[in-house]
Design a protein around this motif. Sequence first.
Motif, PDB file in Angstrom:
ATOM      1  N   ASP A   1       0.846  -1.201   0.000  1.00 18.55           N
ATOM      2  CA  ASP A   1       0.000   0.000   0.000  1.00 18.55           C
ATOM      3  C   ASP A   1       0.882   1.252   0.000  1.00 18.55           C
ATOM      4  OD1 ASP A   1       0.615   0.018   2.899  1.00 18.55           O
ATOM      5  OD2 ASP A   1      -0.921  -1.521   3.030  1.00 18.55           O
ATOM      6  N   ASP A   2       0.968   1.971   1.118  1.00 16.56           N
ATOM      7  CA  ASP A   2       1.758   3.213   1.139  1.00 16.56           C
ATOM      8  C   ASP A   2       3.255   2.916   1.116  1.00 16.56           C
ATOM      9  OD1 ASP A   2      -0.613   4.522   1.414  1.00 16.56           O
ATOM     10  OD2 ASP A   2      -0.347   5.069   3.521  1.00 16.56           O
ATOM     11  N   ALA A   3       4.012   3.796   0.461  1.00 16.16           N
ATOM     12  CA  ALA A   3       5.472   3.738   0.560  1.00 16.16           C
ATOM     13  C   ALA A   3       5.877   4.316   1.925  1.00 16.16           C
ATOM     14  CB  ALA A   3       6.108   4.558  -0.555  1.00 16.16           C
ATOM     15  N   ALA A   4       7.085   3.991   2.375  1.00 19.95           N
ATOM     16  CA  ALA A   4       7.532   4.471   3.697  1.00 19.95           C
ATOM     17  C   ALA A   4       7.536   6.005   3.744  1.00 19.95           C
ATOM     18  CB  ALA A   4       8.913   3.912   4.012  1.00 19.95           C
ATOM     19  N   GLY A   5       8.027   6.650   2.691  1.00 19.49           N
ATOM     20  CA  GLY A   5       8.066   8.114   2.661  1.00 19.49           C
ATOM     21  C   GLY A   5       6.664   8.707   2.673  1.00 19.49           C
ATOM     22  N   GLU A   6       5.771   8.048   1.935  1.00 16.92           N
ATOM     23  CA  GLU A   6       4.371   8.482   1.884  1.00 16.92           C
ATOM     24  C   GLU A   6       3.760   8.368   3.290  1.00 16.92           C
ATOM     25  OE1 GLU A   6       2.360   5.881  -0.796  1.00 16.92           O
ATOM     26  OE2 GLU A   6       0.495   7.012  -0.772  1.00 16.92           O
ATOM     27  N   ALA A   7       4.094   7.292   4.007  1.00 14.19           N
ATOM     28  CA  ALA A   7       3.587   7.113   5.375  1.00 14.19           C
ATOM     29  C   ALA A   7       4.110   8.226   6.278  1.00 14.19           C
ATOM     30  CB  ALA A   7       3.994   5.744   5.909  1.00 14.19           C
ATOM     31  N   PHE A   8       5.389   8.586   6.123  1.00 18.16           N
ATOM     32  CA  PHE A   8       5.945   9.714   6.890  1.00 18.16           C
ATOM     33  C   PHE A   8       5.154  10.986   6.578  1.00 18.16           C
ATOM     34  CE2 PHE A   8       9.750   7.416   8.213  1.00 18.16           C
ATOM     35  CZ  PHE A   8      10.166   8.127   9.328  1.00 18.16           C
ATOM     36  N   ASP A   9       4.928  11.247   5.286  1.00 17.67           N
ATOM     37  CA  ASP A   9       4.256  12.494   4.893  1.00 17.67           C
ATOM     38  C   ASP A   9       2.808  12.541   5.385  1.00 17.67           C
ATOM     39  OD1 ASP A   9       6.562  13.335   3.593  1.00 17.67           O
ATOM     40  OD2 ASP A   9       5.960  12.496   1.660  1.00 17.67           O
ATOM     41  N   LYS A  10       2.094  11.411   5.217  1.00 16.06           N
ATOM     42  CA  LYS A  10       0.670  11.395   5.611  1.00 16.06           C
ATOM     43  C   LYS A  10       0.528  11.481   7.129  1.00 16.06           C
ATOM     44  CE  LYS A  10      -1.285   8.804   1.703  1.00 16.06           C
ATOM     45  NZ  LYS A  10      -1.730   7.468   1.266  1.00 16.06           N
ATOM     46  N   THR A  11       1.427  10.809   7.849  1.00 16.47           N
ATOM     47  CA  THR A  11       1.365  10.835   9.312  1.00 16.47           C
ATOM     48  C   THR A  11       1.653  12.250   9.820  1.00 16.47           C
ATOM     49  OG1 THR A  11       2.050   8.542   9.374  1.00 16.47           O
ATOM     50  CG2 THR A  11       2.301   9.773  11.409  1.00 16.47           C
ATOM     51  N   ALA A  12       2.632  12.893   9.199  1.00 17.77           N
ATOM     52  CA  ALA A  12       2.960  14.267   9.576  1.00 17.77           C
ATOM     53  C   ALA A  12       1.750  15.174   9.353  1.00 17.77           C
ATOM     54  CB  ALA A  12       4.149  14.753   8.754  1.00 17.77           C
ATOM     55  N   LYS A  13       1.074  14.959   8.225  1.00 18.14           N
ATOM     56  CA  LYS A  13      -0.073  15.803   7.878  1.00 18.14           C
ATOM     57  C   LYS A  13      -1.196  15.642   8.899  1.00 18.14           C
ATOM     58  CE  LYS A  13      -3.003  16.858   3.915  1.00 18.14           C
ATOM     59  NZ  LYS A  13      -3.363  16.479   2.546  1.00 18.14           N
ATOM     60  N   LEU A  14      -1.467  14.393   9.300  1.00 20.36           N
ATOM     61  CA  LEU A  14      -2.595  14.203  10.218  1.00 20.36           C
ATOM     62  C   LEU A  14      -2.295  14.748  11.613  1.00 20.36           C
ATOM     63  CD1 LEU A  14      -2.335  11.509  12.284  1.00 20.36           C
ATOM     64  CD2 LEU A  14      -2.491  10.319  10.111  1.00 20.36           C
ATOM     65  N   MET A  15      -0.998  14.983  11.893  1.00 19.61           N
ATOM     66  CA  MET A  15      -0.673  15.626  13.187  1.00 19.61           C
ATOM     67  C   MET A  15      -0.437  17.128  13.014  1.00 19.61           C
ATOM     68  SD  MET A  15       1.358  13.051  15.663  1.00 19.61           S
ATOM     69  CE  MET A  15       2.861  12.889  14.762  1.00 19.61           C
ATOM     70  N   GLY A  16      -0.827  17.636  11.834  1.00 19.02           N
ATOM     71  CA  GLY A  16      -0.825  19.080  11.625  1.00 19.02           C
ATOM     72  C   GLY A  16       0.495  19.690  11.205  1.00 19.02           C
ATOM     73  N   LEU A  17       1.455  18.852  10.764  1.00 20.54           N
ATOM     74  CA  LEU A  17       2.725  19.419  10.295  1.00 20.54           C
ATOM     75  C   LEU A  17       2.565  19.858   8.842  1.00 20.54           C
ATOM     76  CD1 LEU A  17       5.215  16.814  11.817  1.00 20.54           C
ATOM     77  CD2 LEU A  17       4.715  19.108  12.640  1.00 20.54           C
ATOM     78  N   PRO A  18       3.229  20.942   8.434  1.00 14.70           N
ATOM     79  CA  PRO A  18       3.062  21.422   7.066  1.00 14.70           C
ATOM     80  C   PRO A  18       3.673  20.474   6.024  1.00 14.70           C
ATOM     81  CG  PRO A  18       4.625  22.800   8.279  1.00 14.70           C
ATOM     82  CD  PRO A  18       4.104  21.779   9.241  1.00 14.70           C
ATOM     83  N   TYR A  19       3.162  20.534   4.791  1.00 16.37           N
ATOM     84  CA  TYR A  19       3.616  19.709   3.666  1.00 16.37           C
ATOM     85  C   TYR A  19       5.019  20.119   3.224  1.00 16.37           C
ATOM     86  CZ  TYR A  19       4.049  18.289  -1.214  1.00 16.37           C
ATOM     87  OH  TYR A  19       4.503  17.771  -2.396  1.00 16.37           O
ATOM     88  N   PRO A  20       5.873  19.197   2.806  1.00 13.01           N
ATOM     89  CA  PRO A  20       5.780  17.761   2.976  1.00 13.01           C
ATOM     90  C   PRO A  20       6.402  17.408   4.322  1.00 13.01           C
ATOM     91  CG  PRO A  20       7.634  18.283   1.566  1.00 13.01           C
ATOM     92  CD  PRO A  20       7.101  19.587   2.093  1.00 13.01           C
ATOM     93  N   GLY A  21       5.681  16.709   5.147  1.00 10.38           N
ATOM     94  CA  GLY A  21       6.034  16.620   6.563  1.00 10.38           C
ATOM     95  C   GLY A  21       7.077  15.598   6.947  1.00 10.38           C
ATOM     96  N   GLY A  22       7.435  14.668   6.038  1.00  9.59           N
ATOM     97  CA  GLY A  22       8.339  13.576   6.407  1.00  9.59           C
ATOM     98  C   GLY A  22       9.578  14.020   7.182  1.00  9.59           C
ATOM     99  N   PRO A  23      10.390  14.904   6.614  1.00  9.93           N
ATOM    100  CA  PRO A  23      11.601  15.326   7.325  1.00  9.93           C
ATOM    101  C   PRO A  23      11.276  16.056   8.632  1.00  9.93           C
ATOM    102  CG  PRO A  23      11.728  15.942   5.004  1.00  9.93           C
ATOM    103  CD  PRO A  23      10.339  15.443   5.255  1.00  9.93           C
ATOM    104  N   GLN A  24      10.162  16.793   8.648  1.00 11.87           N
ATOM    105  CA  GLN A  24       9.789  17.506   9.884  1.00 11.87           C
ATOM    106  C   GLN A  24       9.349  16.540  10.976  1.00 11.87           C
ATOM    107  OE1 GLN A  24       7.657  21.183   9.515  1.00 11.87           O
ATOM    108  NE2 GLN A  24       7.794  21.043   7.287  1.00 11.87           N
ATOM    109  N   LEU A  25       8.656  15.478  10.560  1.00 11.18           N
ATOM    110  CA  LEU A  25       8.251  14.453  11.530  1.00 11.18           C
ATOM    111  C   LEU A  25       9.499  13.793  12.122  1.00 11.18           C
ATOM    112  CD1 LEU A  25       5.548  12.964  12.488  1.00 11.18           C
ATOM    113  CD2 LEU A  25       6.302  11.140  10.994  1.00 11.18           C
ATOM    114  N   ALA A  26      10.481  13.548  11.260  1.00 11.04           N
ATOM    115  CA  ALA A  26      11.730  12.922  11.727  1.00 11.04           C
ATOM    116  C   ALA A  26      12.442  13.856  12.716  1.00 11.04           C
ATOM    117  CB  ALA A  26      12.627  12.607  10.540  1.00 11.04           C
ATOM    118  N   ALA A  27      12.429  15.171  12.438  1.00  9.52           N
ATOM    119  CA  ALA A  27      13.079  16.129  13.341  1.00  9.52           C
ATOM    120  C   ALA A  27      12.353  16.168  14.686  1.00  9.52           C
ATOM    121  CB  ALA A  27      13.101  17.512  12.699  1.00  9.52           C
ATOM    122  N   LEU A  28      11.026  16.117  14.624  1.00 10.79           N
ATOM    123  CA  LEU A  28      10.209  16.127  15.846  1.00 10.79           C
ATOM    124  C   LEU A  28      10.475  14.878  16.684  1.00 10.79           C
ATOM    125  CD1 LEU A  28       7.994  18.042  16.891  1.00 10.79           C
ATOM    126  CD2 LEU A  28       6.316  16.574  15.781  1.00 10.79           C
TER     127      LEU A  28
END
Length: 361
Positions: A171-198
Amino acid sequence: MRVLGIETSCDETGVAVYDTAAVPGTGQVAAGAGGLRAHAVYSQIALHAEYGGVVPELASRDHVRKLLPLIRQTLAEAGMTASDLDGVAYTAGPGLAGALLVGAGTARALAWALDVPAVAVHHMEGHLLAPLMEDDPPQAPFVALLVSGGHTQLVAVEAIGRYRLLGETLDDAAGEAFDKTAKLMGLPYPGGPQLAALAEQGTAGAYRFARPMTDRPGLDFSFSGLKTQVLLAWQQSDRSARTRADIARGFEDAVVDTLAIKCERALDAAGCDVLVVAGGVGANTRLRARLQAMCAQRGGRACFPRPSLCTDNGAMIAFAGALRLEAGQREDAQVKIAPRWDMAALPPLAAAPRAGAGGPE
Ligand SMILES: Nc1ncnc2c1ncn2[C@@H]1O[C@H](COP(=O)(O)OP(=O)(O)OP(=O)(O)O)[C@@H](O)[C@H]1O
Ligand SMILES: [Mg+2]
């Protein structure tokens, strides 16, 4: 051989020059970053941010605007002019059709005008070979983990150009999962690297999520359920900054663990101890450390590109194209793209010279 690389498969315009002669003591494409003369990436993130994802038509139009200036800038940084080029490599797929056409059309026209060969490069082969631009590169056979915004794949690399898919996401790619998860917690697009920093500020173990599909044999992945688990945890939480960081850490640990478990299985299945990791998620610090430790424990090693060459760039396309051009691959002058393109269909390097062979069908 000085090869211009052009990457326009999605929302980054990437241009680079790879010089095989700049690698000391070789007439061939060889190891090391010495051959990378210049590279530049223009990211369209700001353009797509208000839509929360890539808008294909806007992406194509922006590549049209940015590609030629970026080629001029890259050549200037390399201290070269177009007439110094011996070949042009471009991403022919997989990717967005309109965006790919901009790079393919420009590359083919440039090659025609300069009377040099052009070569169509598979975007994921570009990612996969990027670690080989670094010092002390691995030699095939090895296992590759491709973890990007659109792909999560484990590939047995028997030789350059001979790829066997061992497993991939359902289903989702790992990067896509990072981006979508970041989005649902309100981080701005594209959230993957920001989620990792958090996640760096979060407490390990405060939240524990599943390691999907690790409780059964096999090398496939599934990340979409993980995202739903995070959504539920977030909705039921106090939504404080502290909690957000803890959930980010719990999510990152789950993804990293899952990838590491499957990589170890893939190494066992392939009977080797060298892992090559590429794609945007390969920039993740915790993933790098975890995979390095896992490979070292079994007497092998994990090889990564430097973080700036994990995400889309022209350097990987110049390098992969240089390998194929040096091996004698030649294609006719048609502008061909392949928005969907199976990497296993690529010709092995040694079998590449036939005129008209090697490009997308
Ligand atoms: N430090 C990081 N930690 C986790 N994910 C990251 C990190 N840095 C980048 N990413 C993720 O990497 C992805 C972008 O990588 P890349 O540019 O290779 O993908 P893509 O080109 O969009 O996809 P594909 O190559 O499959 O077509 C994004 O999903 C982004 O969230
Ligand atoms: Mg990519």
